[in-house]
Design a protein around this motif. Structure first.
Motif, PDB file in Angstrom:
ATOM      1  N   LYS A 176      10.504  -0.368  -5.857  1.00 53.52           N
ATOM      2  CA  LYS A 176       9.793   1.059  -5.908  1.00 53.52           C
ATOM      3  C   LYS A 176       8.689   1.002  -6.830  1.00 53.52           C
ATOM      4  O   LYS A 176       8.432   0.234  -7.456  1.00 53.52           O
ATOM      5  N   CYS A 177       7.829   2.013  -5.958  1.00 55.73           N
ATOM      6  CA  CYS A 177       6.619   2.429  -6.749  1.00 55.73           C
ATOM      7  C   CYS A 177       6.850   3.433  -7.876  1.00 55.73           C
ATOM      8  O   CYS A 177       7.829   3.786  -7.608  1.00 55.73           O
ATOM      9  N   HIS A 178       6.043   3.449  -8.782  1.00 53.72           N
ATOM     10  CA  HIS A 178       6.550   4.539  -9.863  1.00 53.72           C
ATOM     11  C   HIS A 178       6.654   5.864  -9.208  1.00 53.72           C
ATOM     12  O   HIS A 178       7.276   6.719  -9.941  1.00 53.72           O
ATOM     13  N   CYS A 179       6.210   6.111  -8.179  1.00 50.89           N
ATOM     14  CA  CYS A 179       5.936   7.636  -7.414  1.00 50.89           C
ATOM     15  C   CYS A 179       7.465   7.784  -6.864  1.00 50.89           C
ATOM     16  O   CYS A 179       7.704   8.969  -6.362  1.00 50.89           O
ATOM     17  N   GLY A 180       8.240   6.711  -6.734  1.00 48.08           N
ATOM     18  CA  GLY A 180       9.359   6.612  -5.771  1.00 48.08           C
ATOM     19  C   GLY A 180       9.430   6.163  -4.622  1.00 48.08           C
ATOM     20  O   GLY A 180      10.707   5.933  -4.098  1.00 48.08           O
ATOM     21  N   ALA A 181       8.148   6.006  -3.878  1.00 48.53           N
ATOM     22  CA  ALA A 181       8.254   5.159  -2.558  1.00 48.53           C
ATOM     23  C   ALA A 181       9.080   4.043  -2.714  1.00 48.53           C
ATOM     24  O   ALA A 181       8.900   3.273  -3.734  1.00 48.53           O
ATOM     25  N   SER A 182       9.719   3.465  -1.837  1.00 44.89           N
ATOM     26  CA  SER A 182      10.330   2.223  -1.743  1.00 44.89           C
ATOM     27  C   SER A 182      10.136   1.295  -0.366  1.00 44.89           C
ATOM     28  O   SER A 182       9.971   1.808   0.440  1.00 44.89           O
ATOM     29  N   VAL A 232      -3.104   0.559  -3.501  1.00 44.30           N
ATOM     30  CA  VAL A 232      -2.255  -0.401  -3.457  1.00 44.30           C
ATOM     31  C   VAL A 232      -1.343  -0.391  -4.845  1.00 44.30           C
ATOM     32  O   VAL A 232      -2.203  -0.252  -5.867  1.00 44.30           O
ATOM     33  N   ARG A 233      -0.250  -0.704  -4.707  1.00 42.50           N
ATOM     34  CA  ARG A 233       0.631  -0.546  -6.166  1.00 42.50           C
ATOM     35  C   ARG A 233       1.639  -1.495  -6.015  1.00 42.50           C
ATOM     36  O   ARG A 233       1.973  -1.962  -5.069  1.00 42.50           O
ATOM     37  N   THR A 234       1.876  -1.957  -7.345  1.00 45.48           N
ATOM     38  CA  THR A 234       2.890  -2.955  -7.437  1.00 45.48           C
ATOM     39  C   THR A 234       4.481  -2.298  -7.317  1.00 45.48           C
ATOM     40  O   THR A 234       4.736  -1.364  -8.244  1.00 45.48           O
ATOM     41  N   PHE A 264       0.970  -1.080  -0.074  1.00 48.25           N
ATOM     42  CA  PHE A 264       0.251  -0.113  -0.139  1.00 48.25           C
ATOM     43  C   PHE A 264       0.978   1.355  -0.058  1.00 48.25           C
ATOM     44  O   PHE A 264       1.741   1.362   0.820  1.00 48.25           O
ATOM     45  N   CYS A 265       0.819   1.998  -1.075  1.00 55.47           N
ATOM     46  CA  CYS A 265       1.522   3.363  -1.133  1.00 55.47           C
ATOM     47  C   CYS A 265       0.930   4.560  -0.570  1.00 55.47           C
ATOM     48  O   CYS A 265      -0.440   4.844  -0.999  1.00 55.47           O
ATOM     49  N   ARG A 266       1.383   5.035   0.347  1.00 52.04           N
ATOM     50  CA  ARG A 266       0.841   6.189   1.151  1.00 52.04           C
ATOM     51  C   ARG A 266       0.733   7.604   0.051  1.00 52.04           C
ATOM     52  O   ARG A 266      -0.199   8.097   0.212  1.00 52.04           O
ATOM     53  N   LYS A 267       1.880   7.664  -0.605  1.00 54.88           N
ATOM     54  CA  LYS A 267       1.821   8.610  -1.558  1.00 54.88           C
ATOM     55  C   LYS A 267       0.780   8.540  -2.700  1.00 54.88           C
ATOM     56  O   LYS A 267       0.149   9.561  -3.010  1.00 54.88           O
ATOM     57  N   CYS A 268       0.441   7.600  -3.250  1.00 50.72           N
ATOM     58  CA  CYS A 268      -0.519   7.156  -4.300  1.00 50.72           C
ATOM     59  C   CYS A 268      -1.722   6.807  -3.452  1.00 50.72           C
ATOM     60  O   CYS A 268      -2.852   6.799  -4.300  1.00 50.72           O
ATOM     61  N   ASP A 269      -1.864   6.686  -2.088  1.00 50.61           N
ATOM     62  CA  ASP A 269      -2.980   6.343  -1.448  1.00 50.61           C
ATOM     63  C   ASP A 269      -3.803   5.070  -1.952  1.00 50.61           C
ATOM     64  O   ASP A 269      -5.027   5.078  -2.282  1.00 50.61           O
TER      65      ASP A 269
HETATM   66 ZN   LIG Z   1       3.311   5.467  -4.960  1.00 52.61          ZN
END
Ligand SMILES: [Zn+2]
Length: 264
Positions: free
Chosen positions: A78-84, A52-54, A45-50
């Protein structure tokens, strides 16, 4: 199948055949090698994208030789937004790992989540919150606190599974069933813990309780955390799929020599 396909699945007991990935030259103990095995992809779960992301690794992965049949792999997903998420695998091979078609499994997987990446919220429904709290308590070195959350998750998943399958949580006289009895009943009907470990299911609960009730000291609670957390997540996964707790069971010293691929 490629190594990355196996690394993108939950750790499993059975070995899976993959394309050779080390190359023909043996990987000596402690030596590092860059390999190209496709991208590792896992959901968080990516907090930046709010949402679930791969989270994916790069095309190249570094591995270190541990011995003839074990390698250690470190990566950052890494998420595409940069979260890791930092992730580490211990990969076990049934035979020589440098062979052309090695049969492998993940012996251990460990993640270091960042503040922006949480475990996949959808995966465990409302229990994800408790898991996250357990992780946070552990991160802050609050061993007993983390254990309370893990125990709560174990109780809740058992009760939920009981309810879902029509197993009453109370006796006819209205008295609440002891957790142990309920767990055994649920496990008999739904196998939330793999059959050969059913007896260890209560041992897990007992161990969590011991920590919660102060029989263990704080350092011990912290040192047990990773293994117990892995086991609880395993129980949760098992409710959905049908899973493999062997890694964690082995780490806790519960497998009593049954670390054997023939066990089903
Ligand atoms: Zn993200």
């Amino acid at each position: 199948m490629r190594l990355s396909d196996v690394l993108s699945k939950p750790p499993a007991l059975q070995f899976m055949q993959v394309e050779g990935f080390i190359g023909t030259k043996k990987l000596a103990v402690g030596m590092q090698r860059k390999i190209q095995v496709g991208k590792i992809a896992l959901n968080y779960f990516c907090r930046k994208c709010d949402d679930v992301r791969t989270f994916c690794s790069g095309e190249e992965i570094y591995c270190i030789g541990v011995n003839e049949h074990l390698i250690s792999i470190d990566s950052v997903l890494k998420c595409h937004c940069g979260a890791s998420v930092q992730i580490w695998f211990l990969v076990d091979c049934d035979g020589d790992i440098s062979g052309p078609a090695p049969e492998i499994r993940i012996l251990k997987r460990s993640e270091k989540l960042s503040p922006d990446a949480l475990i996949d919220k959808e995966r465990y429904g409302k229990l994800s919150d408790l898991l996250e709290k357990a992780q946070r308590a552990h991160h802050d070195r609050l061993g007993a606190g983390a254990m309370v959350y893990l125990r709560k998750i174990f109780e809740q998943i058992t009760v939920e599974t009981a309810k879902a399958s029509g197993i009453p949580c109370t006796y006819n006289n209205g008295r609440k069933k002891p957790f142990k009895s309920l767990l055994q009943e649920v496990d008999r009907q739904c196998a939330i813990i793999p059959r050969e470990f059913s007896e260890n299911g209560y041992r897990l609960f007992g161990e969590l309780s011991d920590i919660v009730h102060g029989e263990y000291n704080e350092d011990l609670a912290l040192s047990k955390y990773e293994s117990l957390h892995r086991l609880i997540v395993g129980v949760l996964d098992n409710v959905k799929n049908n899973n493999e707790l062997m890694t964690a069971v082995g780490l806790l010293g519960w497998n009593n020599g049954v670390l054997n691929n023939d066990q089903t």
